[in-house]
Design a protein around this motif. Structure first.
Motif, PDB file in Angstrom:
ATOM      1  N   ALA A  27       0.848  -1.200   0.000  1.00  0.00           N
ATOM      2  CA  ALA A  27       0.000   0.000   0.000  1.00  0.00           C
ATOM      3  C   ALA A  27       0.880   1.245   0.000  1.00  0.00           C
ATOM      4  O   ALA A  27       1.808   1.335   0.810  1.00  0.00           O
ATOM      5  CB  ALA A  27      -0.916   0.005   1.224  1.00  0.00           C
ATOM      6  N   PRO A  28       0.624   2.193  -0.905  1.00  0.00           N
ATOM      7  CA  PRO A  28       1.427   3.418  -0.909  1.00  0.00           C
ATOM      8  C   PRO A  28       1.243   4.195   0.392  1.00  0.00           C
ATOM      9  O   PRO A  28       0.117   4.445   0.822  1.00  0.00           O
ATOM     10  CB  PRO A  28       0.894   4.202  -2.117  1.00  0.00           C
ATOM     11  N   LYS A  29       2.374   4.522   1.038  1.00  0.00           N
ATOM     12  CA  LYS A  29       2.344   5.148   2.352  1.00  0.00           C
ATOM     13  C   LYS A  29       1.903   6.609   2.258  1.00  0.00           C
ATOM     14  O   LYS A  29       2.439   7.379   1.449  1.00  0.00           O
ATOM     15  CB  LYS A  29       3.739   5.051   2.987  1.00  0.00           C
ATOM     16  N   THR A  30       0.961   6.968   3.096  1.00  0.00           N
ATOM     17  CA  THR A  30       0.440   8.333   3.112  1.00  0.00           C
ATOM     18  C   THR A  30       1.538   9.313   3.500  1.00  0.00           C
ATOM     19  O   THR A  30       2.255   9.082   4.480  1.00  0.00           O
ATOM     20  CB  THR A  30      -0.723   8.424   4.117  1.00  0.00           C
ATOM     21  N   GLY A  31       1.681  10.389   2.726  1.00  0.00           N
ATOM     22  CA  GLY A  31       2.649  11.432   3.050  1.00  0.00           C
ATOM     23  C   GLY A  31       4.046  11.183   2.502  1.00  0.00           C
ATOM     24  O   GLY A  31       4.918  12.030   2.654  1.00  0.00           O
ATOM     25  N   THR A  32       4.279  10.024   1.885  1.00  0.00           N
ATOM     26  CA  THR A  32       5.592   9.713   1.307  1.00  0.00           C
ATOM     27  C   THR A  32       5.520   9.923  -0.207  1.00  0.00           C
ATOM     28  O   THR A  32       5.004   9.069  -0.942  1.00  0.00           O
ATOM     29  CB  THR A  32       6.020   8.274   1.652  1.00  0.00           C
ATOM     30  N   ALA A  33       6.023  11.064  -0.652  1.00  0.00           N
ATOM     31  CA  ALA A  33       5.809  11.503  -2.032  1.00  0.00           C
ATOM     32  C   ALA A  33       6.275  10.476  -3.058  1.00  0.00           C
ATOM     33  O   ALA A  33       5.591  10.223  -4.049  1.00  0.00           O
ATOM     34  CB  ALA A  33       6.509  12.842  -2.265  1.00  0.00           C
ATOM     35  N   TRP A  36       3.950   7.920  -4.315  1.00  0.00           N
ATOM     36  CA  TRP A  36       2.760   8.402  -5.015  1.00  0.00           C
ATOM     37  C   TRP A  36       3.059   8.988  -6.381  1.00  0.00           C
ATOM     38  O   TRP A  36       2.150   9.134  -7.215  1.00  0.00           O
ATOM     39  CB  TRP A  36       2.042   9.441  -4.139  1.00  0.00           C
ATOM     40  N   THR A  37       4.327   9.330  -6.656  1.00  0.00           N
ATOM     41  CA  THR A  37       4.666  10.032  -7.895  1.00  0.00           C
ATOM     42  C   THR A  37       4.101   9.345  -9.129  1.00  0.00           C
ATOM     43  O   THR A  37       3.438   9.979  -9.945  1.00  0.00           O
ATOM     44  CB  THR A  37       6.200  10.134  -8.035  1.00  0.00           C
ATOM     45  N   SER A  38       4.347   8.038  -9.256  1.00  0.00           N
ATOM     46  CA  SER A  38       3.905   7.348 -10.471  1.00  0.00           C
ATOM     47  C   SER A  38       2.377   7.248 -10.519  1.00  0.00           C
ATOM     48  O   SER A  38       1.783   7.240 -11.592  1.00  0.00           O
ATOM     49  CB  SER A  38       4.525   5.955 -10.551  1.00  0.00           C
ATOM     50  N   ARG A  39       1.739   7.190  -9.353  1.00  0.00           N
ATOM     51  CA  ARG A  39       0.274   7.077  -9.308  1.00  0.00           C
ATOM     52  C   ARG A  39      -0.409   8.378  -9.701  1.00  0.00           C
ATOM     53  O   ARG A  39      -1.516   8.382 -10.237  1.00  0.00           O
ATOM     54  CB  ARG A  39      -0.177   6.659  -7.917  1.00  0.00           C
ATOM     55  N   GLU A  90      -1.957  15.045   0.901  1.00  0.00           N
ATOM     56  CA  GLU A  90      -0.836  14.873   1.839  1.00  0.00           C
ATOM     57  C   GLU A  90       0.522  14.794   1.131  1.00  0.00           C
ATOM     58  O   GLU A  90       1.552  14.906   1.782  1.00  0.00           O
ATOM     59  CB  GLU A  90      -1.039  13.610   2.680  1.00  0.00           C
ATOM     60  N   VAL A  91       0.529  14.564  -0.168  1.00  0.00           N
ATOM     61  CA  VAL A  91       1.808  14.509  -0.893  1.00  0.00           C
ATOM     62  C   VAL A  91       1.927  15.629  -1.928  1.00  0.00           C
ATOM     63  O   VAL A  91       2.848  15.610  -2.747  1.00  0.00           O
ATOM     64  CB  VAL A  91       2.067  13.126  -1.558  1.00  0.00           C
TER      65      VAL A  91
END
Ligand code: HEB
Length: 92
Positions: A27-33, A36-39, A90-91
């Motif tokens: 699961a992509p961690k909340t707040g860890t950019a 999330w970049t690719s998403r 958050e990111v």
């Protein structure tokens, strides 16, 4: 669609944080950019639709599962959207 970030945090804390706060099982961690970049190349509405429907993916060769509505069928589509908007915010 427009989303309510304050409600999104409430929904997130109760339904999403269990996996996304620590970033377990792919699961992509909340707040860890960088998680999330690719998403974020997808539109917000696409990410909302996938979170409502649920889907499976792959993380380093292991199958991953994002459960429909985080596993809580009582959530409305709007509430799930609010939570996704909160997570993306958050990111940003
Ligand atoms: Fe999750 C993913 C949201 C819950 C697990 N998610 C995800 C995403 C989002 C979300 C937005 C991204 C998508 C894309 O990329 O398109 N979630 C969410 C929400 C919630 C949740 C809002 C609450 C409602 N999850 C959850 C849980 C879990 C999870 C509870 C565990 C059980 N997810 C997950 C995973 C993933 C996700 C594993 C990844 C998948 C792949 O591979 O991609």
């Amino acid at each position: 669609a427009s989303y309510d970030l304050a409600n999104g945090k409430v929904v997130y804390d109760a339904n999403c944080a269990a996996c996304h706060a620590a970033g377990i099982m792919g699961a992509p961690k909340t707040g860890t950019a960088r998680k999330w970049t690719s998403r974020l190349t997808q539109s917000l509405d696409t990410m909302v639709q996938k979170s409502i429907a649920g889907y499976s993916g792959d993380y380093r060769g292991t199958k991953t599962f994002m459960p429909a509505k985080g596993g809580n069928p009582d959530l409305t589509d709007q509430e799930v959207g609010n939570a996704v908007a909160y997570m993306v915010n958050e990111v940003l």
